[in-house]
Design an enzyme around this catalytic site. Sequence first.
Site, PDB file in Angstrom:
ATOM      1  N   ILE A  74       0.835  -1.195   0.000  1.00 25.70           N
ATOM      2  CA  ILE A  74       0.000   0.000   0.000  1.00 25.70           C
ATOM      3  C   ILE A  74       0.868   1.242   0.000  1.00 25.70           C
ATOM      4  O   ILE A  74       2.010   1.226   0.492  1.00 25.70           O
ATOM      5  CB  ILE A  74      -0.962   0.009   1.211  1.00 25.70           C
ATOM      6  N   CYS A  75       0.334   2.314  -0.579  1.00 27.07           N
ATOM      7  CA  CYS A  75       0.996   3.629  -0.555  1.00 27.07           C
ATOM      8  C   CYS A  75      -0.099   4.661  -0.327  1.00 27.07           C
ATOM      9  O   CYS A  75      -1.179   4.338   0.162  1.00 27.07           O
ATOM     10  CB  CYS A  75       1.766   3.865  -1.850  1.00 27.07           C
ATOM     11  N   ALA A  76       0.164   5.897  -0.691  1.00 21.96           N
ATOM     12  CA  ALA A  76      -0.827   6.946  -0.433  1.00 21.96           C
ATOM     13  C   ALA A  76      -2.039   6.832  -1.360  1.00 21.96           C
ATOM     14  O   ALA A  76      -3.183   6.906  -0.914  1.00 21.96           O
ATOM     15  CB  ALA A  76      -0.182   8.323  -0.572  1.00 21.96           C
ATOM     16  N   GLY A  78      -1.969   4.564  -4.504  1.00 26.45           N
ATOM     17  CA  GLY A  78      -2.025   3.355  -5.313  1.00 26.45           C
ATOM     18  C   GLY A  78      -1.003   3.262  -6.427  1.00 26.45           C
ATOM     19  O   GLY A  78      -0.881   2.212  -7.057  1.00 26.45           O
ATOM     20  N   MET A 103      -3.991   4.399   0.718  1.00 23.88           N
ATOM     21  CA  MET A 103      -4.569   4.822   1.993  1.00 23.88           C
ATOM     22  C   MET A 103      -5.722   5.803   1.788  1.00 23.88           C
ATOM     23  O   MET A 103      -6.601   5.915   2.654  1.00 23.88           O
ATOM     24  CB  MET A 103      -3.488   5.449   2.874  1.00 23.88           C
TER      25      MET A 103
END
Length: 376
Positions: A74-76, A78, A103
């Site tokens: 996961i990142c901020a 995608g 997120m």
Amino acid sequence: MTESVKTISVKELARKVFNHEDVFIIDARNTDDFDDWKIEGENVQIINEPYFELLEGVDSILDKLPKDKDIYVICAKGGSSEFVAQQISEAGFTDVYSIEGGMKAWSEHLEPVKIGDLKNGGAIYQFVRIGKGCLSYLVDSNGKGAMIDTNRMLEPYESFIKEKNITLTHILDTHLHADHISGGRQLAEKTGATYYLPPKDAEEVTFNYEHIHDGDEYQVGDTTIKAVYSPGHTIGSTSFVVDDQYLLTGDILFIDSIGRPDLAGKAEDWVGDLRNTLYKRYKELADDLTVLPAHYMTIKEMNDDGSIGEKLGVLYKENHGLNITDESEFRRTVTENLPPQPNSYQEIRETNMGKISPDDEKQREMEIGPNRCAVR
């Protein structure tokens, strides 16, 4: 992105967390963001490996990766997670997934959980916003419905209400929210339901609404919702007793903590109201009422079925914030143990007053981060 990179939606991931499945996550955001707010779950194992440290490859983290589990990245938003997942896949790991929307999407997911039946037919449902800790409620009584503490993402509510063939008649907010944007007024406009708000919280609002007063009763189908004035988090905070079974406490009382009184800059003024609500007003209510708050702090407060709730009598025994006998100690505890203010809380309050109208992307940015409505 090549075909070898698989993806998973936040809805699918949330079901795994709710079902207590083993989940291994790599969070590729920077460390400050990770430390502030992350995915949590009873069986969630999560490690932080910032994206910028993996630009040249993932060799440095291969010994941290499980060979017998799915790996979720996961990142901020995608994008970075796709890159990292691709690199891990190319390193020989077959079941690697990038979490769609990152997120940002996790923050907006709502998961409906049935809390229980109503005495004269129907049920009450809790919508768990697992990435933000926000809780909202739908009372469904023989085809009529009421929403309480609606989030701004309306589609999940609308889909659920349509599926259950419910006509919304009442939409209520327990108070003027400061950590998330209310969708109550917008949902009322879309459905024709009446929107209600405590007037003591609404002196600066720019739109029309119906007033909530202590003792008011709302008939929703064959179920009664009764308003109980309960100031302390805000001056207008109002709880609702639903069907003489459930106590919706807003941000006054949580499962493992109590509400903070400072989000309008009135901590010293409102701490007395908070104590009076918790130690007198709620004491007059039945111990077997199930407390259903508007937020939860950590995954530890979640029941096995994914719901957040506990009997009022149990909380009077186990919640530290309800067991501080000395009033001055209570005042110190409340005013000296406040977490940081929620992100953009003043802008959120102004949005909920109707003073400003940020676009959708700005609203997402304003809400990013954990909920911070409780005393630590």
